[in-house]
Design a protein around this motif. Structure first.
Motif, short mmCIF file in Angstrom:
data_model
loop_
_atom_site.label_atom_id
_atom_site.label_comp_id
_atom_site.label_asym_id
_atom_site.label_seq_id
_atom_site.Cartn_x
_atom_site.Cartn_y
_atom_site.Cartn_z
N PHE A 1 0.84 -1.21 0.00
CA PHE A 1 0.00 0.00 0.00
C PHE A 1 0.87 1.25 0.00
CE2 PHE A 1 -2.28 3.39 2.19
CZ PHE A 1 -3.40 3.49 1.37
N PHE A 2 1.92 1.26 0.79
CA PHE A 2 2.83 2.40 0.85
C PHE A 2 3.47 2.65 -0.52
CE2 PHE A 2 7.01 4.31 1.71
CZ PHE A 2 6.62 5.45 2.42
N VAL A 3 3.92 1.59 -1.17
CA VAL A 3 4.53 1.72 -2.50
C VAL A 3 3.49 2.23 -3.50
CG1 VAL A 3 5.53 0.43 -4.42
CG2 VAL A 3 6.34 0.02 -2.09
N ALA A 4 2.27 1.70 -3.44
CA ALA A 4 1.22 2.13 -4.36
C ALA A 4 0.87 3.60 -4.15
CB ALA A 4 -0.02 1.27 -4.18
N LEU A 5 0.81 4.03 -2.90
CA LEU A 5 0.50 5.43 -2.60
C LEU A 5 1.60 6.35 -3.10
CD1 LEU A 5 -1.54 7.28 -1.23
CD2 LEU A 5 -0.27 6.97 0.91
N TYR A 6 2.84 5.98 -2.89
CA TYR A 6 3.97 6.77 -3.39
C TYR A 6 3.90 6.85 -4.93
CZ TYR A 6 8.72 8.48 -4.08
OH TYR A 6 9.81 9.23 -4.45
N SER A 7 3.66 5.71 -5.55
CA SER A 7 3.57 5.66 -7.01
C SER A 7 2.48 6.60 -7.52
CB SER A 7 3.29 4.22 -7.45
OG SER A 7 2.99 4.17 -8.82
N LEU A 8 1.35 6.61 -6.85
CA LEU A 8 0.23 7.46 -7.25
C LEU A 8 0.57 8.93 -7.08
CD1 LEU A 8 -2.83 7.74 -8.00
CD2 LEU A 8 -3.22 7.80 -5.53
N LEU A 9 1.11 9.28 -5.92
CA LEU A 9 1.39 10.68 -5.62
C LEU A 9 2.51 11.26 -6.47
CD1 LEU A 9 1.04 10.62 -1.73
CD2 LEU A 9 -0.59 11.53 -3.41
N ARG A 10 3.49 10.46 -6.83
CA ARG A 10 4.62 10.92 -7.63
C ARG A 10 4.43 10.66 -9.12
NH1 ARG A 10 8.04 14.27 -4.79
NH2 ARG A 10 8.16 13.48 -2.68
N ASP A 11 3.33 9.98 -9.46
CA ASP A 11 3.02 9.63 -10.85
C ASP A 11 4.17 8.84 -11.49
OD1 ASP A 11 1.38 9.46 -13.07
OD2 ASP A 11 2.17 11.31 -13.95
#
Length: 105
Positions: free
Chosen positions: A15-25
């Motif tokens: 989840f942390f990796v997915a959230l970072y990926s989303l926020l940083r595109d």
């Protein structure tokens, strides 16, 4: 894990990796699976069993798997056919998991 419950805690790092990926595109690498639990303080807990998840990962075509550094010794118990099929990537903290999972990173 404020209430000592186990529901959903095994997806904390993913989840942390997915959230970072989303926020940083920035996309996550294809064919990558992320194992590991993360506490509310950001500490990484090893996976209870590593052989069964790796077997499922191999059977479903994933090529790489992020594994908590605490499970490095458990990797010696993994059958050779799984070791040949899945590339393990060890990490020790949430940001290391992010940097090792972002495509091109």
């Amino acid at each position: 894990d404020l209430m000592q419950g186990k529901e959903g805690s095994q997806a904390g790092v993913a989840f942390f990796v997915a959230l970072y990926s989303l926020l940083r595109d920035k996309p996550v690498q294809a064919a990558l699976v992320i194992l590991g639990e993360m506490t509310i303080q950001g500490n990484i807990r090893p996976v209870r069993s590593i052989v069964e998840p790796l077997q499922v990962i191999m059977d479903n075509g994933a090529k790489r798997v992020l594994i908590p550094l605490g499970n490095r010794r458990d990797f010696m118990e993994v059958p050779p056919d799984i070791v040949e099929s899945v590339d393990p990537i060890f990490y020790s903290d949430p940001m290391a998991a992010v940097m090792k999972s972002i495509a091109g990173g």
